[in-house]
Design an enzyme around this catalytic site. Sequence first.
Site, short mmCIF file in Angstrom:
data_model
loop_
_atom_site.label_atom_id
_atom_site.label_comp_id
_atom_site.label_asym_id
_atom_site.label_seq_id
_atom_site.Cartn_x
_atom_site.Cartn_y
_atom_site.Cartn_z
N HIS A 169 0.83 -1.20 0.00
CA HIS A 169 0.00 0.00 0.00
C HIS A 169 0.87 1.26 0.00
O HIS A 169 0.61 2.20 -0.76
CB HIS A 169 -0.92 0.01 1.22
CG HIS A 169 -2.03 -0.98 1.14
ND1 HIS A 169 -3.35 -0.66 1.28
CD2 HIS A 169 -2.00 -2.33 0.96
CE1 HIS A 169 -4.10 -1.75 1.17
NE2 HIS A 169 -3.30 -2.78 0.98
N ASP A 213 -6.85 5.43 2.90
CA ASP A 213 -6.90 4.05 2.42
C ASP A 213 -8.22 3.38 2.80
O ASP A 213 -8.97 3.85 3.66
CB ASP A 213 -5.71 3.26 3.00
CG ASP A 213 -5.20 2.18 2.06
OD1 ASP A 213 -5.99 1.69 1.24
OD2 ASP A 213 -4.02 1.81 2.16
#
Length: 427
Positions: free
Chosen positions: A16, A104
């Site tokens: 990520h 996120d």
Amino acid sequence: MERLTIVMFPWLAHGHISPYLELAKRLSRRNFIVHLCSTAANFKSIENSIGASSIRLVPLHLPDTYLDSRFHTTNGLPPDLMPFLKRMLDLAAPELRPDLLVYDFLQPWAPLVAKEHGVPAVEFITTTATMMAYLFHHFSDPEAAFPFPEIHYRDYELPHRECLLAVAEEVRRDAFAGVHRSNGVVLIKGFREIESKYSDYLAELLGRRVVAVGALVQEAVTISHELIQWLDNKGKNSTVFVSFGSEYFLTREDMMELAHGLELSMLNFIWVVRFPKREEKIVLEDSLPQGFLERVEGRGLVVEGWAPQAQILGHESVGGFVSHCGISSMMESMKFGVPIIAMPMHLDQPLNARLVELIGVGVEVVRDARGMLEREAVAGVIPSVVADEGLRMSSNRMSEGDEEIDEVVEAFLKLYHNNNKTINGFH
């Protein structure tokens, strides 16, 4: 153009933080100032990749509970400790006061904090539109068949499907809440060119415009490394690179079959092996067939830990990538025009492997009915993929331009100006 400040807040995984960093680099070249929030454990993997850009690393200080600081990243984290890391990040909830927040999928509370300060927020999802369409379809209507039957789980992969979908009701609520708090648009990694129908369906499910941001692959930095020197002595397209990312680990049985398959393939290979961070040390040689390293000496290297993946994939000697089909590895392979030998292992990876085959950039090694790798299947697929010029040409066409980032910049500026008008009472 105004010099806007953005805070980026990725989940604590290298898979990520890496795309967030690459998006930050591209935005910094468009006059944005970017503050990237993560833990010191994650910054270790990227601090040398920032260069001269206007990106500022902001360390997160997680509560001193559950896990010590070396586990403040998913890199090498034993899977059973993942829920503790998620809980710690939820407790951190840092103060956020930029012009814009990019958050996120696993931080649905972040846009609420931003809203308290009058800051617009956009969710950036670091996996494929295909996988997210599948996920939100089943979150919306668990009994309905996914409208694109080519994207499916094989029978032996159904436990991964159940694990993906059998989440607590609270997690489902958080997923929808997080994405519905995204102001107008949702960013997603990948190319609209190869996922248009899945992206359109995802936008319909979410009620949000879905903007693809491109591959966001790190540039291959030229470094002096013994693996590169070894590749320099191999023929063009004569070698396969084997790596399964930093978060998922092959079983002992799969490692054995893969090793035998590589040996039978008769091709050169570099295999990067990683083990979870446990108290008991796993000895590499004990996880490989007896005498394997001696038999492949000269044409095969097994490396424990880390390797310069982008530089290896960009090397002309590399003709195939044996991959678990994590999204970052998929995009990296396509950027460098290297066809994929797909060996999905977990959660969304089987769906990514279906996509790899559908768009013609790789071939999957199908497991047996029990879900076990077979050396003969491995040995059969690897040489056929490396020899397939059609696959190589398809892989090569996925080059990243500026169009995707232009669309992101346009969306951000529009959001910023609309937010300012609202705050100043024009709406």
